[in-house]
Design a protein around this motif. Structure first.
Motif, PDB file in Angstrom:
ATOM      1  N   ILE A 242      72.049  19.177 -14.373  1.00 57.99           N
ATOM      2  CA  ILE A 242      70.776  19.110 -15.099  1.00 57.99           C
ATOM      3  C   ILE A 242      70.902  18.175 -16.298  1.00 57.99           C
ATOM      4  N   LYS A 243      71.998  18.279 -17.020  1.00 60.14           N
ATOM      5  CA  LYS A 243      72.204  17.433 -18.198  1.00 60.14           C
ATOM      6  C   LYS A 243      72.355  15.966 -17.806  1.00 60.14           C
ATOM      7  N   THR A 244      73.076  15.721 -16.730  1.00 60.18           N
ATOM      8  CA  THR A 244      73.275  14.346 -16.264  1.00 60.18           C
ATOM      9  C   THR A 244      71.942  13.706 -15.882  1.00 60.18           C
ATOM     10  N   LEU A 245      71.149  14.413 -15.063  1.00 58.70           N
ATOM     11  CA  LEU A 245      69.866  13.866 -14.629  1.00 58.70           C
ATOM     12  C   LEU A 245      68.898  13.715 -15.798  1.00 58.70           C
ATOM     13  N   THR A 246      68.944  14.686 -16.711  1.00 56.56           N
ATOM     14  CA  THR A 246      68.077  14.608 -17.892  1.00 56.56           C
ATOM     15  C   THR A 246      68.375  13.346 -18.685  1.00 56.56           C
ATOM     16  N   ARG A 247      69.645  13.076 -18.909  1.00 54.13           N
ATOM     17  CA  ARG A 247      70.025  11.909 -19.712  1.00 54.13           C
ATOM     18  C   ARG A 247      69.775  10.597 -18.968  1.00 54.13           C
ATOM     19  N   GLN A 248      69.623  10.665 -17.666  1.00 46.68           N
ATOM     20  CA  GLN A 248      69.253   9.479 -16.896  1.00 46.68           C
ATOM     21  C   GLN A 248      67.748   9.235 -16.910  1.00 46.68           C
ATOM     22  N   GLY A 249      66.977  10.192 -17.470  1.00 53.77           N
ATOM     23  CA  GLY A 249      65.521  10.080 -17.460  1.00 53.77           C
ATOM     24  C   GLY A 249      64.906  10.468 -16.129  1.00 53.77           C
ATOM     25  N   PHE A 250      65.704  11.127 -15.278  1.00 45.99           N
ATOM     26  CA  PHE A 250      65.266  11.468 -13.925  1.00 45.99           C
ATOM     27  C   PHE A 250      64.016  12.349 -13.922  1.00 45.99           C
ATOM     28  N   TYR A 251      63.939  13.306 -14.852  1.00 49.31           N
ATOM     29  CA  TYR A 251      62.845  14.280 -14.834  1.00 49.31           C
ATOM     30  C   TYR A 251      61.577  13.799 -15.554  1.00 49.31           C
ATOM     31  N   ASP A 252      61.657  12.698 -16.249  1.00 48.55           N
ATOM     32  CA  ASP A 252      60.496  12.225 -17.016  1.00 48.55           C
ATOM     33  C   ASP A 252      59.368  11.828 -16.069  1.00 48.55           C
ATOM     34  N   GLY A 253      58.221  12.466 -16.219  1.00 44.04           N
ATOM     35  CA  GLY A 253      57.047  12.152 -15.417  1.00 44.04           C
ATOM     36  C   GLY A 253      56.926  12.937 -14.123  1.00 44.04           C
ATOM     37  N   ILE A 254      57.914  13.733 -13.771  1.00 41.42           N
ATOM     38  CA  ILE A 254      57.882  14.482 -12.514  1.00 41.42           C
ATOM     39  C   ILE A 254      56.907  15.660 -12.613  1.00 41.42           C
ATOM     40  N   ILE A 255      56.189  15.920 -11.524  1.00 37.95           N
ATOM     41  CA  ILE A 255      55.181  16.987 -11.520  1.00 37.95           C
ATOM     42  C   ILE A 255      55.795  18.326 -11.129  1.00 37.95           C
TER      43      ILE A 255
END
Length: 217
Positions: free
Chosen positions: A68-81
């Motif tokens: 979760i931390k890795t994906l968060t810092r990659q911006g993976f979750y930004d904008g996801i519904i």
């Protein structure tokens, strides 16, 4: 006898002092650096009106928290519904395709099931039929759902902003889905998005009895 005792005692004292000197001069390994508390706090800035704060549990699910931390810092979750939101149950997100079938390019995770119950506000990893199929999708529980215990990996719990989770639009998928505007780790100090990015929704009144009542699967 007395002289032998004195000599023996003197020899013992010399040996002891020598051992103590060795212990005092022996090099010691440096203490491990402590991880700041903010390193295990996840912020989700939602389109429903504000910031949700989630306490992560690395002691219970270290690999899932790290993902979760890795994906968060990659911006993976930004904008996801939130693509699957069931009244009285949970809100699911983390799929960049918005269909419920997508995930990240990282490999699936091995399950880290444990005894922490699926209480209101618990954040747990979504998966397919296989126990070791969790990847990037997760869900936030609206009401207790103990039938999920030890079947899905709990990795955190909402500690602030649950009112914004309650406002997430329902549907499978919702006609007008709510979304994560920005996900961040507290240690990184990211400010919430500008106020205009939020779309406040009128609050729905929920009683204390409703919040604590277990829901059958």
């Amino acid at each position: 006898m007395l002289s032998k005792f004195i000599v023996s005692f003197f020899a013992f004292a010399m040996m002891s002092s020598g051992a103590m000197a060795q212990e005092e001069t022996a090099p010691t390994a440096p203490a491990p650096a402590s991880v700041p508390a903010e390193e295990n706090i996840l912020h989700l800035d939602l389109s429903t009106g504000g910031r949700v704060t989630i306490q992560l549990y690395p002691d219970m699910a270290p690999n899932h928290v790290e993902r979760i931390k890795t994906l968060t810092r990659q911006g993976f979750y930004d904008g996801i519904i939130f693509h699957r939101v069931i009244e009285g149950f949970m809100a699911q997100t983390g799929d960049p395709t918005g269909t419920g079938t997508g995930g990240s390019e990282l490999p699936d995770l091995t399950a880290e099931f444990h005894a922490f119950p699926h209480l209101r506000g618990v954040v747990s990893m979504a998966r397919a039929e296989g126990e070791n199929s969790a990847n990037s999708q997760f869900f936030i529980v609206f009401y207790p759902r103990f039938a999920l215990d030890k079947k899905y990996t709990v990795f955190g719990r909402v500690t602030g902003g649950m009112q914004y989770v309650d406002k997430i639009n329902r549907g499978e998928p919702p006609a007008n889905p709510s979304r994560i505007l920005q996900a961040s780790i507290a240690a990184d100090g990211k400010a919430p998005p500008a106020a205009g990015a939020f779309s406040p929704i009128p609050e729905k009144e929920i009683s204390v009895d409703d919040l604590n009542a277990p829901i059958e699967p």
